[in-house]
Design a protein around this motif. Structure first.
Motif, short mmCIF file in Angstrom:
data_model
loop_
_atom_site.label_atom_id
_atom_site.label_comp_id
_atom_site.label_asym_id
_atom_site.label_seq_id
_atom_site.Cartn_x
_atom_site.Cartn_y
_atom_site.Cartn_z
N ILE A 22 47.35 -104.40 -29.49
CA ILE A 22 46.89 -103.27 -28.65
C ILE A 22 46.22 -103.78 -27.38
O ILE A 22 46.36 -103.16 -26.32
CB ILE A 22 45.99 -102.29 -29.45
N SER A 23 45.53 -104.94 -27.43
CA SER A 23 44.88 -105.43 -26.19
C SER A 23 45.94 -105.76 -25.14
O SER A 23 45.84 -105.32 -23.99
CB SER A 23 44.03 -106.68 -26.46
N GLU A 42 55.33 -111.52 -27.03
CA GLU A 42 54.69 -111.42 -28.34
C GLU A 42 55.49 -112.28 -29.32
O GLU A 42 56.70 -112.13 -29.42
CB GLU A 42 54.68 -109.94 -28.76
N LYS A 43 54.79 -113.14 -30.04
CA LYS A 43 55.53 -114.10 -30.88
C LYS A 43 56.12 -113.46 -32.15
O LYS A 43 57.03 -114.04 -32.75
CB LYS A 43 54.65 -115.28 -31.24
N THR A 50 46.73 -107.87 -36.06
CA THR A 50 45.47 -107.13 -36.28
C THR A 50 45.61 -105.66 -35.93
O THR A 50 44.98 -104.80 -36.55
CB THR A 50 44.36 -107.73 -35.39
N SER A 51 46.42 -105.37 -34.93
CA SER A 51 46.51 -103.99 -34.45
C SER A 51 47.16 -103.05 -35.46
O SER A 51 47.05 -101.83 -35.33
CB SER A 51 47.26 -103.95 -33.12
N THR A 54 44.34 -101.89 -39.06
CA THR A 54 43.11 -101.12 -38.93
C THR A 54 42.95 -100.08 -40.04
O THR A 54 43.89 -99.75 -40.76
CB THR A 54 43.04 -100.37 -37.58
N SER A 55 41.74 -99.53 -40.08
CA SER A 55 41.47 -98.40 -40.98
C SER A 55 41.96 -97.11 -40.35
O SER A 55 41.68 -96.03 -40.84
CB SER A 55 39.96 -98.27 -41.23
N MET A 57 40.92 -95.74 -37.71
CA MET A 57 39.86 -94.92 -37.14
C MET A 57 39.82 -95.08 -35.62
O MET A 57 39.84 -96.19 -35.10
CB MET A 57 38.51 -95.30 -37.73
N VAL A 196 54.77 -118.11 -26.62
CA VAL A 196 54.39 -119.12 -25.63
C VAL A 196 54.07 -120.40 -26.39
O VAL A 196 53.13 -120.44 -27.19
CB VAL A 196 53.16 -118.68 -24.80
N PRO A 238 43.23 -112.92 -33.11
CA PRO A 238 42.64 -114.02 -33.89
C PRO A 238 43.25 -115.39 -33.58
O PRO A 238 42.77 -116.40 -34.10
CB PRO A 238 42.89 -113.62 -35.34
N GLY A 382 36.63 -107.06 -29.93
CA GLY A 382 36.81 -105.64 -29.62
C GLY A 382 37.33 -104.82 -30.78
O GLY A 382 37.45 -105.29 -31.90
N LYS A 383 37.59 -103.56 -30.45
CA LYS A 383 38.08 -102.60 -31.44
C LYS A 383 39.37 -101.99 -30.89
O LYS A 383 39.56 -101.95 -29.67
CB LYS A 383 37.08 -101.44 -31.58
N TRP A 384 40.19 -101.49 -31.76
CA TRP A 384 41.41 -100.80 -31.32
C TRP A 384 40.98 -99.67 -30.36
O TRP A 384 41.56 -99.51 -29.27
CB TRP A 384 42.11 -100.19 -32.54
N THR A 385 39.94 -98.93 -30.76
CA THR A 385 39.50 -97.76 -30.00
C THR A 385 39.15 -98.09 -28.55
O THR A 385 39.38 -97.27 -27.66
CB THR A 385 38.25 -97.15 -30.69
C1 LIG Z 1 40.73 -104.86 -41.35
C2 LIG Z 1 40.52 -104.34 -39.97
C3 LIG Z 1 40.24 -102.99 -39.77
C4 LIG Z 1 40.02 -102.52 -38.47
N1 LIG Z 1 39.83 -101.18 -38.31
C5 LIG Z 1 39.65 -100.69 -37.06
C6 LIG Z 1 39.52 -99.29 -36.87
O1 LIG Z 1 39.61 -98.50 -37.82
N2 LIG Z 1 39.32 -98.85 -35.61
C7 LIG Z 1 39.23 -99.69 -34.54
O2 LIG Z 1 39.00 -99.22 -33.43
N3 LIG Z 1 39.40 -101.04 -34.68
C8 LIG Z 1 39.62 -101.55 -35.91
N4 LIG Z 1 39.81 -102.89 -36.08
C9 LIG Z 1 39.81 -103.77 -34.91
C10 LIG Z 1 41.18 -103.78 -34.23
O3 LIG Z 1 42.21 -103.86 -35.16
C11 LIG Z 1 41.28 -104.95 -33.26
O4 LIG Z 1 40.21 -104.91 -32.36
C12 LIG Z 1 42.56 -104.94 -32.43
O5 LIG Z 1 43.68 -104.66 -33.22
C13 LIG Z 1 42.73 -106.27 -31.74
O6 LIG Z 1 43.96 -106.24 -31.07
P1 LIG Z 1 44.51 -107.51 -30.30
O7 LIG Z 1 45.66 -107.07 -29.51
O8 LIG Z 1 43.38 -108.16 -29.58
O9 LIG Z 1 44.92 -108.52 -31.47
P2 LIG Z 1 46.33 -108.57 -32.33
O10 LIG Z 1 46.76 -107.21 -32.72
O11 LIG Z 1 46.10 -109.56 -33.37
O12 LIG Z 1 47.34 -109.10 -31.25
C14 LIG Z 1 47.39 -110.44 -30.84
C15 LIG Z 1 48.85 -110.82 -30.78
O13 LIG Z 1 49.00 -112.09 -30.14
C16 LIG Z 1 50.19 -112.67 -30.66
N5 LIG Z 1 50.22 -114.09 -30.32
C17 LIG Z 1 49.37 -115.06 -30.76
N6 LIG Z 1 49.72 -116.24 -30.24
C18 LIG Z 1 50.81 -116.04 -29.43
C19 LIG Z 1 51.64 -116.89 -28.64
N7 LIG Z 1 51.43 -118.21 -28.56
N8 LIG Z 1 52.69 -116.34 -27.96
C20 LIG Z 1 52.93 -114.99 -28.05
N9 LIG Z 1 52.18 -114.16 -28.80
C21 LIG Z 1 51.12 -114.66 -29.48
C22 LIG Z 1 50.07 -112.37 -32.16
O14 LIG Z 1 51.30 -112.47 -32.81
C23 LIG Z 1 49.48 -110.97 -32.16
O15 LIG Z 1 50.46 -109.95 -32.33
C24 LIG Z 1 40.06 -103.39 -37.37
C25 LIG Z 1 40.36 -104.75 -37.57
C26 LIG Z 1 40.61 -105.21 -38.85
C27 LIG Z 1 40.98 -106.63 -39.07
#
Ligand SMILES: Cc1cc2nc3c(=O)[nH]c(=O)nc-3n(C[C@H](O)[C@H](O)[C@H](O)COP(=O)(O)OP(=O)(O)OC[C@H]3O[C@@H](n4cnc5c(N)ncnc54)[C@H](O)[C@@H]3O)c2cc1C
Length: 548
Positions: A22-23, A42-43, A50-51, A54-55, A57, A196, A238, A382-385
């Protein structure tokens, strides 16, 4: 939607975004809609890490008030309102009941928190669809709570509990995809299964090292491409410290990872979310999900490599143990009652809290100039929200760079692609009338939430073949949607289809008959031979069935 990487001709982008969670999706949308030339890689699958964990929410985060994170709660409540406006089909206002047991915080303190939550969401009535307005919180006395939640534990339940409103996301997976589609509408180039592997490091004009893009491996065709960009934005969740290590040639762990899992079971409560505070920082969520119940949530430090993380039988048993202690009033939920389990790793930037459960969910935006490398922005935590708001800040910062020019932000003012619905209740009624011969009202409501205004496109597409319009499950998902996912939504693997483009596998293994129908349809579309078909079925099944 088409992956750009296979036809990449070497054009120079303003931004290369690493990570399609989502970020990354929000940064791509924000940047492309402000006039920047964007590539996102996206790999694995879009929104699959992580996206999707989530719960579901879309919330202010009531419990962050206990940590005095008023800024984070206010920002989250603002974003909750914006997401309710720009994506009405994905964001569902939901009543939450929160119960307090002996040993929890003093009642007066909780009451103050509730009042503060209402105050901090002062703008919650500023909605484009006024029918979705959420009321203020209400006090719920012990007997009132037990009437609404008959299986809440009696022992130790205090007299002062609360009912308030927050939001649940219909599908975090398709919601992330809607941000990607919106980015692509503004010209962003996107590829899933594109990793990447290394970064292009060149001296900049002033003799410092600068990142000028990345070497991207197309994992579908097994070919590498140079993708050059003026600026690279790391949105790798992560994995982000590992990606930064690739740039710097270091081996430093500066991110904490906390594992969280959920389970899905038969319906325990109808259309009400129930939350219980348990001991030091633990909390149990019992949430309505597709006529089933979603139960979470663990929060436990994880020190392994993020690629190796998976839900384990042990973590499911741990969650069941907490649930049975906290809820059910003696009725136990057993391992055999669990239909599905999923989770992921929270990337936490707060390394100072001794306990990950108390670590802040704030995000950080940084660069590597102090480490001697220019041309990179790193987004972590951060958070999804809060992701849309995070993206706005990232792009504001990027546009300070003299070589990058762009317009003011518009992402809080426009519907996402497929979400252009002015009155959700009326829209559902219209579609229920239109599709009453093929689907039940419940199924149409579910499909409207999944596809929004694209429902007509999906229905027209599915009508091409009588076999494609037959519901495969009680929510009305069909083979037509499976083929649509492949032809129009960049699905390449069976689990993309079952777990992210549709929800066929999100209530657990759908049974051999449905699995075979879906897998064979995907094999025909994607030209899989028998060996590949078996590998796809095995790996998707592993994700949908529970570990031992
Ligand atoms: C159990 C749990 C419950 C949660 N519940 C909530 C909730 O209810 N509400 C809320 O607001 N937030 C919630 N969150 C937080 C939320 O899920 C995260 O903040 C958000 O999804 C982070 O998104 P992101 O895009 O930063 O990370 P990710 O979704 O992990 O995206 C990162 C992406 O980078 C890709 N990547 C990594 N390395 C490479 C590379 N070398 N080349 C290409 N791609 C690469 C990965 O494959 C991955 O898809 C929760 C988190 C968890 C773990």
């Amino acid at each position: 939607m088409k992956r750009f990487i296979e036809g990449h001709t070497g054009e120079l982008f303003d931004l290369l975004i690493v990570g399609g969670g989502i970020s990354g999706a929000c940064v791509a949308y924000e940047a492309a809609s402000r006039g920047l030339k964007v590539a996102l890689v996206e790999k694995a699958d879009i929104g699959g890490a992580t996206s999707a964990a989530t719960s579901k929410m879309i919330h202010g985060g009531m419990r962050y008030l206990a940590n005095r994170e008023f800024g984070l709660v206010r920002e989250s409540l603002r974003e909750r309102r914006i997401l309710t406006n720009i994506a009405p089909n994905f964001v569902q206002p939901t009543p939450f009941i929160t119960a307090f047991y002996d040993g929890a915080m003093p009642a007066w303190l909780v009451k103050m928190g509730m009042v503060l939550y209402d105050v901090l969401s002062y703008d919650k009535g500023w909605l484009w669809d006024q029918s979705r307005k959420m009321p203020l919180h209400k006090t719920l006395h012990r007997e009132g709570l037990l009437e609404l939640v008959p299986d809440a534990n009696r022992k130790g339940l205090q007299d002062l509990n609360f009912l308030y409103y927050d939001c649940l996301s219909h599908s975090a997976e398709r919601f992330t995809l809607a941000f990607i589609k919106s980015a692509m509408k503004y010209g962003a180039k996107v590829a899933n299964y594109a990793e990447v592997e290394e970064f292009i490091l060149e001296p900049d004009g002033e003799g410092r090292r600068g990142v000028a893009g990345g070497i991207v491996r197309d994992l579908i065709h097994n070919r590498s491409h140079q993708v050059r960009a003026k600026l690279t934005v790391i949105c790798a969740g992560p994995w982000s410290d590992l990606v930064v290590n690739t740039i710097l040639g270091t081996n430093v762990k500066h991110l904490r990872r906390s594992e969280g899992i959920h389970i899905v079971a038969e319906q325990l409560l109808e259309e009400i979310a129930f939350t219980i505070s348990v001991g030091e920082g633990d909390r149990i969520l019992i949430l309505p999900y597709r006529d089933h119940t979603l139960i979470g949530l663990t929060d436990k430090e994880y020190s392994g490599h993020p690629d190796d993380w998976a839900v384990t039988g042990e973590s499911i048993r741990e969650l069941l143990e907490i649930v049975n202690r906290t809820y059910g009033n003696g009725k136990r939920l057993e391992y055999r009652d669990v239909l599905y389990a999923y989770g992921g790793l929270r990337p936490l930037t707060d390394v100072s809290s001794a306990d990950v459960r108390k670590a802040s969910r704030r995000y950080e935006i940084s660069d590597l100039s102090e480490k001697g490398v220019e041309g990179v922005v790193v987004v972590e935590g951060g958070k999804w929200t809060t992701s849309r708001g995070l993206a706005e800040k990232v792009v504001d910062r990027i546009l300070d760079i003299p070589t990058l020019r762009g317009r003011p932000s518009r992402t809080s003012k426009e519907y996402l692609v497929g979400c252009e619905i002015h009155n959700m209740a009326k829209f559902i009624l219209e579609k229920q009338a239109k599709y009453r011969d093929e689907f039940t009202p419940h199924q149409v409501a579910y499909l409207v939430k999944s596809y929004g205004t694209l429902i007509d496109d999906v229905m027209k597409f599915s009508a091409q073949d009588p076999a494609w319009i037959q519901p495969l499950n009680p929510d009305g998902e069909t083979l037509g949607q499976v083929i649509y996912a492949i032809r129009k939504e960049m699905a390449y693997h069976l689990d993309d289809i079952l777990l992210r483009r549709t929800g066929i596998g999100l209530l657990g293994y759908p049974g051999d008959e449905v699995m075979n129908l879906v897998a064979k349809a995907a094999a025909r579309e994607l030209g899989w031979d028998d060996q590949r078909l078996k590998t796809e079925i095995d790996s998707a099944t592993k994700l949908m069935k529970l570990p031992d």
